[in-house]
Design an enzyme around this catalytic site. Structure first.
Site, PDB file in Angstrom:
ATOM      1  N   ASN A  27       0.415  -1.355   0.611  1.00  0.00           N
ATOM      2  CA  ASN A  27      -0.130   0.516  -0.346  1.00  0.00           C
ATOM      3  C   ASN A  27       0.908   1.642  -0.179  1.00  0.00           C
ATOM      4  OD1 ASN A  27      -2.771   0.778   0.510  1.00  0.00           O
ATOM      5  ND2 ASN A  27      -1.718   2.116   2.589  1.00  0.00           N
ATOM      6  N   SER A  63      -7.780   6.872   2.621  1.00  0.00           N
ATOM      7  CA  SER A  63      -7.935   6.576   3.491  1.00  0.00           C
ATOM      8  C   SER A  63      -8.789   7.941   4.104  1.00  0.00           C
ATOM      9  CB  SER A  63      -6.606   6.607   4.229  1.00  0.00           C
ATOM     10  OG  SER A  63      -6.816   6.851   5.446  1.00  0.00           O
ATOM     11  N   ASN A  65      -8.613   8.957   8.039  1.00  0.00           N
ATOM     12  CA  ASN A  65      -7.909   8.815   8.588  1.00  0.00           C
ATOM     13  C   ASN A  65      -6.562  10.319   8.244  1.00  0.00           C
ATOM     14  OD1 ASN A  65      -9.709   7.685   9.629  1.00  0.00           O
ATOM     15  ND2 ASN A  65      -8.015   5.467   9.411  1.00  0.00           N
ATOM     16  N   LYS A 105      -7.448   2.310  -4.424  1.00  0.00           N
ATOM     17  CA  LYS A 105      -7.826   2.455  -3.927  1.00  0.00           C
ATOM     18  C   LYS A 105      -8.794   3.373  -3.278  1.00  0.00           C
ATOM     19  CE  LYS A 105      -8.064  -0.125   0.435  1.00  0.00           C
ATOM     20  NZ  LYS A 105      -7.868  -0.538   1.787  1.00  0.00           N
ATOM     21  N   ASN A 134     -12.221   1.047   0.622  1.00  0.00           N
ATOM     22  CA  ASN A 134     -11.607   1.396   1.385  1.00  0.00           C
ATOM     23  C   ASN A 134     -12.621   1.580   2.264  1.00  0.00           C
ATOM     24  OD1 ASN A 134      -9.805   2.777   3.383  1.00  0.00           O
ATOM     25  ND2 ASN A 134      -8.402   3.325   1.729  1.00  0.00           N
ATOM     26  N   GLY A 184     -16.523  -5.567   4.351  1.00  0.00           N
ATOM     27  CA  GLY A 184     -17.670  -6.039   4.291  1.00  0.00           C
ATOM     28  C   GLY A 184     -17.598  -7.445   4.575  1.00  0.00           C
TER      29      GLY A 184
END
Length: 228
Positions: A27, A63, A65, A105, A134, A184
């Site tokens: 990544n 991401s 975050n 991604k 993501n 999930g």
């Protein structure tokens, strides 16, 4: 963390013990303190450091975050970044005689117009595929005291949206952009759902936490049973 050089030392030691045929995905991300205008520099640096160890590389622009990171999913920014990285990958492939697949991604929180822009940028740049998706900023279906928490959410609340994103991308891209489906997957039927939506491969993490290391074998068993 200690950065790409420290990661390289650990991965080099670890990959020596990998069984034949095992694939390591790496990544690629930018430092939180790096301005978006300078993001390509970080991605290229990590790619240069880890290229020869990777079975495939993933450009993480989603991401939730890292503040502002998702702005790199906008069409012009994404096409510019991916074009830079594809060009660098080609130079590394020539030097190492090893062409490592490069994917991007994306977030599950993009609307249909944004997903179409992602596909257009991916095609224009020559990248090899898309990882969808993501973690999510949405808290739909989450109740109780944790419903107000911030940051990226994975697991079951993400599953339906991630599958819908895969389905949309598959309609837009057809067979030209392979999709790694994630989000999930905690049961074999969840994996089949992603594949039926158009994913070529699947990826899981949260499911391993709650279901244990036997989950991949259960998924493979379901695939074999269906294809028997």
């Amino acid at each position: 963390n200690g950065g790409a050089a420290a990661a390289r030392a650990r991965l080099a030691a670890w990959t020596r013990g990998l069984p034949g045929g095992a694939v390591l995905g790496v990544n690629l991300g930018k430092n939180a303190t790096t301005a978006l205008d300078d993001a390509a520099r970080d991605y290229v640096s990590v790619m240069d450091t880890l290229y020869d160890l990777a079975g495939y590389l993933v450009v993480n622009v989603s991401s939730p975050n890292t503040q502002g990171l998702r702005e790199l999913q906008e069409r012009r920014a994404l096409e510019s970044l991916l074009g830079t990285l594809v060009g660098r990958r080609e130079a590394l492939a020539e030097r190492t005689r090893q062409r490592v697949p490069l994917l991007v991604k994306i977030a599950p929180d993009l609307d249909d117009a944004q997903l179409s822009s992602v596909v257009e940028a991916a095609r224009a740049s020559g990248i090899d595929g898309i990882v969808a998706t993501n973690t999510t900023l949405s808290r739909d279906g989450v109740s109780g005291p944790r419903a107000g928490e911030t940051g990226g959410l994975s697991g079951e609340p993400l599953r339906a949206r991630a599958t819908e994103v895969i389905r949309r991308l598959a309609r837009e891209a057809g067979d030209r952009l392979p999709i790694i489906g994630a989000g999930g997957i905690s049961q074999p039927d969840h994996a089949l759902e992603k594949l039926d939506a158009g994913a070529s491969l699947i990826q899981l993490y949260t499911g391993l936490i709650y279901e244990g290391p036997a989950l991949p074998a259960r998924i493979c068993g379901a695939l074999l049973a269906r294809n028997a």
